[in-house]
Design an enzyme around this catalytic site. Structure first.
Site, PDB file in Angstrom:
ATOM      1  CE  LYS A 184       5.348  31.755  24.505  1.00 28.63           C
ATOM      2  NZ  LYS A 184       4.364  30.997  25.565  1.00 28.63           N
ATOM      3  CD  GLU A 259      10.653  17.342  19.714  1.00 29.37           C
ATOM      4  OE1 GLU A 259       9.798  16.572  19.584  1.00 29.37           O
ATOM      5  OE2 GLU A 259      11.084  18.042  20.716  1.00 29.37           O
ATOM      6  CB  CYS A 293       7.795  14.616  22.380  1.00 32.55           C
ATOM      7  SG  CYS A 293       9.563  14.795  22.400  1.00 32.55           S
ATOM      8  CD  GLU A 393       2.643  13.515  22.259  1.00 33.38           C
ATOM      9  OE1 GLU A 393       3.622  13.298  22.630  1.00 33.38           O
ATOM     10  OE2 GLU A 393       2.086  14.485  21.740  1.00 33.38           O
TER      11      GLU A 393
END
Length: 487
Positions: A184, A259, A293, A393
């Site tokens: 996906k 992750e 990230c 973040e």
């Protein structure tokens, strides 16, 4: 000719209204729900994606489940040969892949999409094949034989920020270990995965081994994570998405590999070459428009060198060419989508309101293509690591500089985070940096500007996820262990 009019790109995406299931391009069961894809460089629509629903997901899952018994028993040599063919075709079409990535998420074509974004996908296929040739799939333990076998049917959910890196680092080890897959891709970055499906079909991936559906992440993620025929789910995304997937997977006790987010600290020691360390940290932070990230988004510097650090950082930002991702000299492109663009602007405003001192940037850029999602390279100074922009973040080109009093203080601030994906340390030499790196609670640490190594494990501590990708560790994620006791 504009990028959108490029006939090579249009031909590649002629099947954008279909899913790849059981070796064929098929229509969504109910005709699909249209979703506009936006070119972040211009803010204009570049295509229309059709969203699937539960029935499409179940078709893909059933195809992967039916293909598993045969494919899981294929010889390792055959699976490695398949990865080699995929790599060869991918390499031939690498520039197409780079153009697809630039169109879908805005990475500069010449400085990032070709040499890094598209190249990363190729790297993972090559590295997985090379490691599988040497990996000990069978070993002895006393009188027993220990066998590593494929985990089963795997659902892979990928993000938009490094689309091929994150698809290939999951798909390559899944295929080489004998797993079957339902992919996906991000609903905001489907073009590169669409091209990858063409590459896999040309390489001769058996029907049902690779399946791809499109749709809304939160909806299809829940379906894939909870379905009893899925044995493993691997997701790269936000910490919130990881939480949702983990909860959905819990009832069927499937393997979950995550992750997730990061807020990586970059500790510049007093012994470091200040100009080199700050320059490297700023450029790495602004690469991919800050949408990585592992980005070194918290720069921790000696308090007595703060003024010098600010001067260097401001000069480096002024030298970064921001603009059209197709221009040969562009170093930083737009934010990948409107939602993220608005989030970054909101967090910049939060930083100003909570007392952060703006060194440079902090605004959308008027001299870039109209309606594109551009934000200037931005640097704040915060008095400590407690502010929102020092903890959350941001996922944009926003660096927070924080002064520290001594080495112990720097390490405490670096570890004061819900995240633990990556870290950075600059010192006089490797030994100086390593001494501090060993005290950081992160899955990875870069010493004195070192790059990643594709053979090494990639992943984090705490709310940055669980499990590891890349190299032998990535292969092990897709394996089960069987002890065979011999009479």
């Amino acid at each position: 000719m504009t990028f959108i009019e490029d006939t090579m790109v249009n031909e590649t995406f002629k099947q954008l209204n279909k899913f790849f299931i059981d070796g064929q391009w098929v229509d969504p069961v109910d005709g699909g729900r249209p979703h506009d894809i936006t070119n972040p460089a211009t803010g204009e629509k570049s295509g229309v994606l059709l969203f699937g629903d539960e029935r499409d997901a179940v078709q893909a899952i059933q195809a992967a489940h039916a293909a598993f018994p045969s494919y899981s028993q294929a010889s390792l040599s055959k699976r490695i040969e398949l990865l080699d063919r995929i790599g060869d075709i991918y390499e031939r079409r690498l520039e197409e892949m780079a153009r697809a990535i630039t169109l879908e998420m805005g990475a500069p074509l010449h400085s990032l999409s070709i040499p890094a974004q598209a190249a990363a996908g190729l790297m993972h296929f090559r590295v997985a094949a090379a490691i599988a040739r040497e990996y000990p799939f069978e070993t002895s333990a006393g009188a027993a034989r220990v066998i590593k076998e494929p985990v089963g049917v795997c659902a892979l959910i990928a993000p938009w920020n490094w689309p091929m890196n994150q698809v290939a680092c999951k798909l390559a080890p899944a295929l080489v270990t004998g797993c079957t897959v339902v992919l996906k891709p991000s609903q905001n970055a489907p073009y590169s995965s669409q091209l990858l499906a063409e590459i896999l079909a040309e390489a001769g991936v058996p029907a049902g081994v690779f399946n791809m559906i499109h749709g809304e992440g939160s909806r299809l993620g829940q379906i894939l994570a909870s379905h009893p025929l899925i044995d493993m789910i691997s997701l790269t995304g936000s910490t919130g998405a990881g939480t949702q997937v983990s909860k959905a997977a819990a009832d069927t006790i499937k393997r979950v590999s995550l992750e997730l987010g990061g807020k990586s600290a970059n500790i510049i020691l007093d012994s470091a070459d200040l100009t080199a360390a700050v320059t490297h940290g700023v450029l790495l932070m602004m690469a991919n428009s800050g949408q990585s990230c592992t980005a070194p988004s918290r720069m921790l510097v000696p308090r007595n060198k703060l003024a010098a650090v600010e001067t260097i950082a401001k000069a480096v930002c002024a030298g970064i060419k921001v603009g059209d991702p197709l221009a040969p000299d562009t170093q930083m492109g737009p934010i990948a989508n409107r939602r993220q663009y608005l989030k970054v602007l909101e967090l910049i405003d939060t930083g100003l309101k909570e007392g952060g001192r703006l060194v440079t940037g902090g605004v959308a850029m008027p001299d870039t293509p109209p309606n594109g999602f551009y934000i200037a390279p931005t640097v704040f100074v915060c008095p400590d690591g407690k502010s929102i922009i020092a903890q959350e973040e941001i996922f944009g080109p926003v660096l927070v500089i924080i002064p520290y009093d001594d080495e112990r203080h720097a390490i405490e601030m670096a570890n004061d985070s819900i995240y633990g994906l990556s870290g950075y340390v600059f010192g006089a030499d490797t030994a100086d940096a390593e001494r501090v790196a060993r005290r950081l609670r992160t899955g990875m640490v870069h010493l004195n500007g070192a790059n990643v190594d594709p053979a090494a494990p990639f992943g984090g501590y705490k709310q940055s996820g669980n499990g590891r990708e890349w190299g032998a560790a990535g292969i092990e994620e897709f394996l089960e262990t069987k002890s065979m006791f011999l009479a």
